[in-house]
Design a protein around this motif. Structure first.
Motif, PDB file in Angstrom:
ATOM      1  N   ARG A  80       0.833  -1.208   0.000  1.00  0.00           N
ATOM      2  CA  ARG A  80       0.000   0.000   0.000  1.00  0.00           C
ATOM      3  C   ARG A  80       0.864   1.253   0.000  1.00  0.00           C
ATOM      4  O   ARG A  80       0.547   2.241  -0.688  1.00  0.00           O
ATOM      5  CB  ARG A  80      -0.921  -0.031   1.223  1.00  0.00           C
ATOM      6  N   GLY A  81       1.925   1.270   0.803  1.00  0.00           N
ATOM      7  CA  GLY A  81       2.932   2.313   0.717  1.00  0.00           C
ATOM      8  C   GLY A  81       2.547   3.691   1.231  1.00  0.00           C
ATOM      9  O   GLY A  81       2.990   4.700   0.671  1.00  0.00           O
ATOM     10  N   ASP A  82       1.760   3.751   2.300  1.00  0.00           N
ATOM     11  CA  ASP A  82       1.389   5.056   2.835  1.00  0.00           C
ATOM     12  C   ASP A  82       2.556   5.743   3.544  1.00  0.00           C
ATOM     13  O   ASP A  82       2.864   6.905   3.269  1.00  0.00           O
ATOM     14  CB  ASP A  82       0.227   4.915   3.830  1.00  0.00           C
ATOM     15  N   HIS A  83       3.179   5.046   4.474  1.00  0.00           N
ATOM     16  CA  HIS A  83       4.146   5.698   5.365  1.00  0.00           C
ATOM     17  C   HIS A  83       5.134   4.669   5.900  1.00  0.00           C
ATOM     18  O   HIS A  83       4.767   3.535   6.218  1.00  0.00           O
ATOM     19  CB  HIS A  83       3.397   6.342   6.545  1.00  0.00           C
ATOM     20  N   ALA A  84       6.392   5.078   5.978  1.00  0.00           N
ATOM     21  CA  ALA A  84       7.429   4.250   6.595  1.00  0.00           C
ATOM     22  C   ALA A  84       8.043   5.011   7.751  1.00  0.00           C
ATOM     23  O   ALA A  84       8.308   6.214   7.656  1.00  0.00           O
ATOM     24  CB  ALA A  84       8.511   3.891   5.584  1.00  0.00           C
ATOM     25  N   LEU A  85       8.264   4.301   8.849  1.00  0.00           N
ATOM     26  CA  LEU A  85       8.961   4.857   9.998  1.00  0.00           C
ATOM     27  C   LEU A  85      10.310   4.168  10.114  1.00  0.00           C
ATOM     28  O   LEU A  85      10.385   2.946  10.200  1.00  0.00           O
ATOM     29  CB  LEU A  85       8.161   4.637  11.280  1.00  0.00           C
TER      30      LEU A  85
ATOM     31  N   GLU B 275      -1.784   6.137  14.596  1.00  0.00           N
ATOM     32  CA  GLU B 275      -2.479   6.962  15.574  1.00  0.00           C
ATOM     33  C   GLU B 275      -1.611   8.139  16.007  1.00  0.00           C
ATOM     34  O   GLU B 275      -2.097   9.270  16.130  1.00  0.00           O
ATOM     35  CB  GLU B 275      -2.838   6.098  16.780  1.00  0.00           C
ATOM     36  N   VAL B 276      -0.334   7.898  16.224  1.00  0.00           N
ATOM     37  CA  VAL B 276       0.560   8.945  16.722  1.00  0.00           C
ATOM     38  C   VAL B 276       0.758  10.048  15.686  1.00  0.00           C
ATOM     39  O   VAL B 276       0.673  11.235  16.002  1.00  0.00           O
ATOM     40  CB  VAL B 276       1.926   8.349  17.119  1.00  0.00           C
ATOM     41  N   LEU B 277       1.018   9.668  14.442  1.00  0.00           N
ATOM     42  CA  LEU B 277       1.383  10.631  13.404  1.00  0.00           C
ATOM     43  C   LEU B 277       0.238  10.970  12.453  1.00  0.00           C
ATOM     44  O   LEU B 277       0.436  11.701  11.485  1.00  0.00           O
ATOM     45  CB  LEU B 277       2.576  10.105  12.603  1.00  0.00           C
ATOM     46  N   SER B 278      -0.944  10.443  12.725  1.00  0.00           N
ATOM     47  CA  SER B 278      -2.133  10.733  11.897  1.00  0.00           C
ATOM     48  C   SER B 278      -1.880  10.403  10.432  1.00  0.00           C
ATOM     49  O   SER B 278      -2.107  11.217   9.528  1.00  0.00           O
ATOM     50  CB  SER B 278      -2.540  12.202  12.050  1.00  0.00           C
ATOM     51  N   VAL B 279      -1.398   9.178  10.192  1.00  0.00           N
ATOM     52  CA  VAL B 279      -1.238   8.667   8.830  1.00  0.00           C
ATOM     53  C   VAL B 279      -2.162   7.458   8.669  1.00  0.00           C
ATOM     54  O   VAL B 279      -2.535   6.816   9.651  1.00  0.00           O
ATOM     55  CB  VAL B 279       0.227   8.271   8.547  1.00  0.00           C
ATOM     56  N   PRO B 280      -2.584   7.145   7.419  1.00  0.00           N
ATOM     57  CA  PRO B 280      -3.539   6.045   7.241  1.00  0.00           C
ATOM     58  C   PRO B 280      -3.001   4.699   7.728  1.00  0.00           C
ATOM     59  O   PRO B 280      -3.693   3.967   8.451  1.00  0.00           O
ATOM     60  CB  PRO B 280      -3.795   6.034   5.724  1.00  0.00           C
ATOM     61  N   THR B 281      -1.785   4.350   7.295  1.00  0.00           N
ATOM     62  CA  THR B 281      -1.115   3.136   7.730  1.00  0.00           C
ATOM     63  C   THR B 281       0.376   3.433   7.809  1.00  0.00           C
ATOM     64  O   THR B 281       0.858   4.413   7.240  1.00  0.00           O
ATOM     65  CB  THR B 281      -1.344   1.954   6.759  1.00  0.00           C
ATOM     66  N   SER B 282       1.112   2.589   8.509  1.00  0.00           N
ATOM     67  CA  SER B 282       2.546   2.822   8.654  1.00  0.00           C
ATOM     68  C   SER B 282       3.268   1.496   8.808  1.00  0.00           C
ATOM     69  O   SER B 282       2.733   0.536   9.374  1.00  0.00           O
ATOM     70  CB  SER B 282       2.833   3.713   9.868  1.00  0.00           C
ATOM     71  N   VAL B 283       4.508   1.467   8.321  1.00  0.00           N
ATOM     72  CA  VAL B 283       5.363   0.284   8.447  1.00  0.00           C
ATOM     73  C   VAL B 283       6.654   0.710   9.149  1.00  0.00           C
ATOM     74  O   VAL B 283       7.383   1.570   8.656  1.00  0.00           O
ATOM     75  CB  VAL B 283       5.687  -0.319   7.068  1.00  0.00           C
ATOM     76  N   CYS B 284       6.910   0.123  10.307  1.00  0.00           N
ATOM     77  CA  CYS B 284       8.176   0.348  11.007  1.00  0.00           C
ATOM     78  C   CYS B 284       9.257  -0.509  10.348  1.00  0.00           C
ATOM     79  O   CYS B 284       9.090  -1.724  10.206  1.00  0.00           O
ATOM     80  CB  CYS B 284       8.050  -0.044  12.479  1.00  0.00           C
TER      81      CYS B 284
ATOM     82  N   GLY C 157      -3.465  -1.185  10.918  1.00  0.00           N
ATOM     83  CA  GLY C 157      -2.675  -0.317  10.067  1.00  0.00           C
ATOM     84  C   GLY C 157      -1.214  -0.218  10.452  1.00  0.00           C
ATOM     85  O   GLY C 157      -0.446   0.486   9.788  1.00  0.00           O
ATOM     86  N   GLN C 158      -0.815  -0.924  11.513  1.00  0.00           N
ATOM     87  CA  GLN C 158       0.581  -0.915  11.938  1.00  0.00           C
ATOM     88  C   GLN C 158       1.301  -2.139  11.394  1.00  0.00           C
ATOM     89  O   GLN C 158       0.904  -3.270  11.663  1.00  0.00           O
ATOM     90  CB  GLN C 158       0.683  -0.928  13.470  1.00  0.00           C
ATOM     91  N   GLY C 159       2.365  -1.915  10.628  1.00  0.00           N
ATOM     92  CA  GLY C 159       3.150  -3.011  10.079  1.00  0.00           C
ATOM     93  C   GLY C 159       4.597  -2.939  10.523  1.00  0.00           C
ATOM     94  O   GLY C 159       5.058  -1.915  11.042  1.00  0.00           O
ATOM     95  N   HIS C 160       5.302  -4.048  10.291  1.00  0.00           N
ATOM     96  CA  HIS C 160       6.730  -4.116  10.608  1.00  0.00           C
ATOM     97  C   HIS C 160       7.455  -4.822   9.467  1.00  0.00           C
ATOM     98  O   HIS C 160       6.962  -5.815   8.918  1.00  0.00           O
ATOM     99  CB  HIS C 160       6.959  -4.861  11.918  1.00  0.00           C
TER     100      HIS C 160
END
Length: 242
Positions: A43-48, A202-211, A233-236
């Motif tokens: 999906r590629g919304d956000h990476a941490l 939830e913390v950064l108000s993004v749709p989904t995120s991958v650590c 929505g939390q991935g690793h």
């Protein structure tokens, strides 16, 4: 995100997902933790990108490579470096207060410089890329909400508490300083990072995120099969150099 002293993590990866492709594949092997995590990568919304101050793995060159890889796959990328509890960790490892403060200050100066230069070196990636200190996020409403929920789970759910305790024991091991002090400092350090490990959207108000990290975190291994505390929505992703 592990603790400041350089640490060798357990070499476990790829428990659920298959390797994924992207620009920079010649540099990294990417293994999502689960199939659900693989879908979030696609999906590629956000990476941490979790960065440990004082960890020599995160050289300027390595950080530039990570930015390049994630910046071509995700719409936005945040590089998060932990700047809380470092002096406490160093004191628990045997430094006096002045030594611990100096080491923490030096480590943070160094990691900020490496992050800045790596971002400048890879300024042409398509993603929006920014650097965040953990201390800059603790007053965000999403962080406070996530941390309050996590504190309740630590108090009420023995599985979550045991997972965190085993994570810390795995990392701090038999290092210098009193074992009890190292463990307490490690728990404080981990607690500060848990909102990002379990609930970055939830913390950064993004749709989904991958650590993204270069080893599978012991906490995830402990929580495998009982991941109710990991928010939707939390991935690793294990992003390991080839």
């Amino acid at each position: 995100m592990p603790f400041p002293p350089e640490t060798t993590w357990p070499g476990e990866s790829g428990r659920g997902g298959s390797e994924v492709g992207s620009p920079g594949d010649g540099v990294f092997e990417a293994s999502p933790f689960t199939r659900a995590c693989e879908l979030l990568v696609e999906r590629g919304d956000h990476a941490l990108i979790g960065i440990s101050a004082g960890n020599g793995y995160f050289s300027q060159r390595r950080l530039a490579q990570i930015i390049d890889w994630t910046g071509h796959r995700f719409a936005s990328v945040d590089l998060l470096y932990a700047d809380l509890h470092l002096d406490t960790m160093y004191r628990a490892c045997g430094d006096d207060a002045a030594q611990a403060a100096r080491r923490a200050s030096r480590a943070l100066r160094d990691v900020r410089r490496r992050v800045r230069r790596a971002m400048e070196a890879d300024s042409d990636v398509p993603a929006r890329v920014r650097a965040l200190a953990l201390s800059e996020t603790v007053d965000l409403p999403g962080y406070r909400t996530a941390l309050a929920r996590i504190d309740r789970e630590l108090a009420e759910d023995p599985t979550v508490l045991r997972a965190c305790e085993e994570h810390v024991r795995t990392i701090v091991g038999d290092g210098p300083g009193p074992a009890g002090a190292r463990f307490a400092a490690g728990m404080a350090y981990l607690r500060a990072e848990l909102p990002f490990l379990l609930s970055t959207p939830e913390v950064l108000s993004v749709p989904t995120s991958v650590c993204c990290y270069h080893e599978l975190l012991p906490l995830l291994v402990e929580l495998e099969g009982d991941t109710s505390c990991i928010r939707p929505g939390q991935g690793h992703l294990v992003l390991r150099p080839r």
